[in-house]
Design a protein around this motif. Structure first.
Motif, PDB file in Angstrom:
ATOM      1  N   GLY A  77     -18.602  27.511  -1.603  1.00 33.65           N
ATOM      2  CA  GLY A  77     -18.950  26.183  -2.118  1.00 33.65           C
ATOM      3  C   GLY A  77     -20.295  26.189  -2.817  1.00 33.65           C
ATOM      4  O   GLY A  77     -20.677  25.195  -3.418  1.00 33.65           O
ATOM      5  N   THR A  89     -16.832  21.649  -4.754  1.00 36.09           N
ATOM      6  CA  THR A  89     -15.660  21.563  -3.877  1.00 36.09           C
ATOM      7  C   THR A  89     -14.406  22.036  -4.616  1.00 36.09           C
ATOM      8  O   THR A  89     -13.305  21.959  -4.072  1.00 36.09           O
ATOM      9  CB  THR A  89     -15.437  20.120  -3.379  1.00 36.09           C
ATOM     10  OG1 THR A  89     -15.298  19.239  -4.507  1.00 36.09           O
ATOM     11  CG2 THR A  89     -16.606  19.658  -2.513  1.00 36.09           C
ATOM     12  N   PRO A  91     -11.835  24.526  -5.504  1.00 35.78           N
ATOM     13  CA  PRO A  91     -11.442  25.752  -4.800  1.00 35.78           C
ATOM     14  C   PRO A  91     -11.487  26.995  -5.678  1.00 35.78           C
ATOM     15  O   PRO A  91     -11.836  28.081  -5.206  1.00 35.78           O
ATOM     16  CB  PRO A  91     -10.021  25.453  -4.318  1.00 35.78           C
ATOM     17  CG  PRO A  91      -9.539  24.327  -5.166  1.00 35.78           C
ATOM     18  CD  PRO A  91     -10.744  23.524  -5.508  1.00 35.78           C
ATOM     19  N   ALA A  94     -15.186  27.880  -6.052  1.00 37.83           N
ATOM     20  CA  ALA A  94     -15.704  28.346  -4.766  1.00 37.83           C
ATOM     21  C   ALA A  94     -15.254  29.784  -4.494  1.00 37.83           C
ATOM     22  O   ALA A  94     -16.049  30.626  -4.068  1.00 37.83           O
ATOM     23  CB  ALA A  94     -15.239  27.431  -3.647  1.00 37.83           C
ATOM     24  N   ILE A 115     -18.244  27.431   5.141  1.00 36.80           N
ATOM     25  CA  ILE A 115     -17.880  26.287   4.313  1.00 36.80           C
ATOM     26  C   ILE A 115     -19.179  25.537   4.036  1.00 36.80           C
ATOM     27  O   ILE A 115     -19.855  25.082   4.948  1.00 36.80           O
ATOM     28  CB  ILE A 115     -16.862  25.378   5.027  1.00 36.80           C
ATOM     29  CG1 ILE A 115     -15.600  26.169   5.388  1.00 36.80           C
ATOM     30  CG2 ILE A 115     -16.541  24.169   4.157  1.00 36.80           C
ATOM     31  CD1 ILE A 115     -14.849  26.730   4.202  1.00 36.80           C
ATOM     32  N   ASP A 123     -15.398  14.917   1.086  1.00 37.02           N
ATOM     33  CA  ASP A 123     -15.537  16.344   0.789  1.00 37.02           C
ATOM     34  C   ASP A 123     -14.916  17.200   1.895  1.00 37.02           C
ATOM     35  O   ASP A 123     -14.278  18.222   1.628  1.00 37.02           O
ATOM     36  CB  ASP A 123     -17.017  16.716   0.618  1.00 37.02           C
ATOM     37  CG  ASP A 123     -17.600  16.188  -0.683  1.00 37.02           C
ATOM     38  OD1 ASP A 123     -16.820  15.901  -1.609  1.00 37.02           O
ATOM     39  OD2 ASP A 123     -18.836  16.065  -0.770  1.00 37.02           O
ATOM     40  N   VAL A 127     -11.872  19.847   1.157  1.00 39.96           N
ATOM     41  CA  VAL A 127     -12.069  21.281   1.373  1.00 39.96           C
ATOM     42  C   VAL A 127     -11.230  21.805   2.530  1.00 39.96           C
ATOM     43  O   VAL A 127     -10.599  22.863   2.438  1.00 39.96           O
ATOM     44  CB  VAL A 127     -13.560  21.586   1.608  1.00 39.96           C
ATOM     45  CG1 VAL A 127     -13.764  23.025   2.059  1.00 39.96           C
ATOM     46  CG2 VAL A 127     -14.352  21.321   0.329  1.00 39.96           C
ATOM     47  N   THR A 132      -9.362  25.926  -0.388  1.00 41.61           N
ATOM     48  CA  THR A 132     -10.591  26.611   0.025  1.00 41.61           C
ATOM     49  C   THR A 132     -10.511  27.050   1.477  1.00 41.61           C
ATOM     50  O   THR A 132     -10.848  28.193   1.822  1.00 41.61           O
ATOM     51  CB  THR A 132     -11.819  25.706  -0.187  1.00 41.61           C
ATOM     52  OG1 THR A 132     -11.950  25.405  -1.583  1.00 41.61           O
ATOM     53  CG2 THR A 132     -13.089  26.393   0.300  1.00 41.61           C
ATOM     54  N   TRP A 133     -10.073  26.166   2.345  1.00 41.62           N
ATOM     55  CA  TRP A 133      -9.964  26.507   3.767  1.00 41.62           C
ATOM     56  C   TRP A 133      -8.856  27.530   3.993  1.00 41.62           C
ATOM     57  O   TRP A 133      -9.008  28.452   4.801  1.00 41.62           O
ATOM     58  CB  TRP A 133      -9.726  25.253   4.585  1.00 41.62           C
ATOM     59  CG  TRP A 133      -9.595  25.463   6.070  1.00 41.62           C
ATOM     60  CD1 TRP A 133      -8.579  25.047   6.868  1.00 41.62           C
ATOM     61  CD2 TRP A 133     -10.508  26.140   6.945  1.00 41.62           C
ATOM     62  NE1 TRP A 133      -8.782  25.407   8.175  1.00 41.62           N
ATOM     63  CE2 TRP A 133      -9.973  26.085   8.257  1.00 41.62           C
ATOM     64  CE3 TRP A 133     -11.730  26.786   6.758  1.00 41.62           C
ATOM     65  CZ2 TRP A 133     -10.603  26.650   9.357  1.00 41.62           C
ATOM     66  CZ3 TRP A 133     -12.375  27.354   7.863  1.00 41.62           C
ATOM     67  CH2 TRP A 133     -11.813  27.288   9.141  1.00 41.62           C
TER      68      TRP A 133
END
Length: 364
Positions: A77, A89, A91, A94, A115, A123, A127, A132-133
């Protein structure tokens, strides 16, 4: 150097780490020298979130040949697409930036994949319920990320991260200014709620790496401090280290001079680290809160009063390990004879002798 064990994994983490937000002010050569000197001094926990991409080269040089000696916090991020730190944020950005950071340090893994800087619910939802996660979890399974973590300034967001059950470390801003005043947007949360959060970190087995221990330098300057008095670096670091859950404090360094002052903490005598003066500075509404500073010691009966308080507060949150630690104490709260010595010495106005009776009743 002293070390504390990461609850999930057992790695030994130096109580002093390096924050690198301002290292771009140093030359490449001084950056390399600063990081190498820190490692030689036993510092093994390094954040990697400089304000300018120009810092990457010196950092990378310092790690060559000794990557295995350190643990790196690398953030998902944080973006340097313009050469200057930014937050994203997105993806795709990031992921691209995270992989670029690993390449810039000539490493194929991050000890801690964080993160990055989530302070708003929107946010967090974007995320943590998106690519992203998913990407972070995949890298954890593949070993590219050894431990998952997060950074936030918000008590509520920190609790949402803890609730996932996936985190091993959280980066949180801890200092007396943020804990006891509303002078900064970084210090989000009431004092008692922030104190409870630190206990929740410890109960969950999630370590805290501390950012902003000096409140951006405000606490070190009487003209800027909300307390109208200056604290020392040693007092601020010890204050942070005494909060439950804290494993390491990461003050920012701009070069060798800052590092030298930071390392002086390790040899500082107890009286120089003593932050009990806060008892005369903090709002009266916060009186009666034990902050585990142990200024009340020595107890004539041998009770470790700060530790007893800490185990009690954690046990009430359902931490059975803390409860067992209390039961294993050689001298429990029930040994208190109500002599009043601790009551007269507590700078935060805690009636400790009554508190010992309360704790003894709880456990007995």
């Amino acid at each position: 150097m002293q070390y504390r064990a990461l609850p999930h994994g057992g790695e030994k983490i130096s109580i002093i780490g390096l924050g690198m937000g301002s290292i771009h002010r140093a030359s490449v050569e001084e950056t390399e020298r600063t990081v190498r000197t820190a490692i030689d001094a036993g510092i093994n926990y390094l954040d990697f979130i400089p304000s300018e991409a120009v810092a990457f080269e010196g950092y990378a040089r310092a790690l060559r040949g000794q990557r295995e000696k350190v643990m790196l916090q690398v953030h998902l991020g944080a973006s340097y697409s313009t050469g200057t730190y930014g937050f994203t944020t997105d993806p795709k950005v990031a992921r691209r930036e995270f992989e670029a950071r690993l390449r810039s340090l000539d490493t194929d893994y991050a000890d801690f994949g964080f993160i990055h800087c989530i302070d708003e619910d929107a946010d967090f939802d974007k995320v943590m319920n998106g690519p992203t996660w998913d990407y972070a979890q995949r890298l954890k399974r593949e070993g590219v990320i050894r431990h998952l973590g997060f950074s936030t300034h918000s008590v509520d967001i920190a609790r949402r991260f803890l609730a996932t059950g996936e985190m091993d470390m959280g980066m949180f801003s801890i200092n007396p200014m943020y804990d006891y005043t509303s002078e900064s947007s970084y210090g989000k949360g009431e004092a008692d709620d922030r104190a409870a959060l630190y206990r929740e970190f410890e109960s969950a087995g999630v370590g805290i790496s501390v950012m902003k221990a000096f409140a951006g330098g405000q606490l070190l300057d009487a003209r800027q401090s909300p307390f109208r008095a200056a604290l020392t670096q040693e007092q601020c670091i010890q204050y942070a280290l005494d909060r439950p859950g804290v494993l390491t404090v990461l003050p920012g360094v701009r070069g060798m001079d800052d590092l030298t002052r930071l390392l002086a903490f390790l040899d500082a005598p107890a009286e120089k680290r003593d932050y009990s003066v806060l008892g005369s500075m903090t709002p009266k509404t916060q009186a009666g809160m034990c902050v585990y500073c142990s200024h009340c010691q020595p107890c004539p009966e041998g009770i470790s009063i700060g530790m007893v308080n800490k185990f009690y507060d954690l046990a009430r949150l359902g931490d059975e390990m803390a409860a067992q630690h209390y039961r294993d104490l050689e001298t429990p709260a029930s040994a208190c004879i109500a002599c009043g010595h601790c009551d007269s010495r507590c700078p935060f106005g805690v009636h400790q002798s009554a508190r010992m009776q309360e704790i003894a009743a709880y456990f007995d």
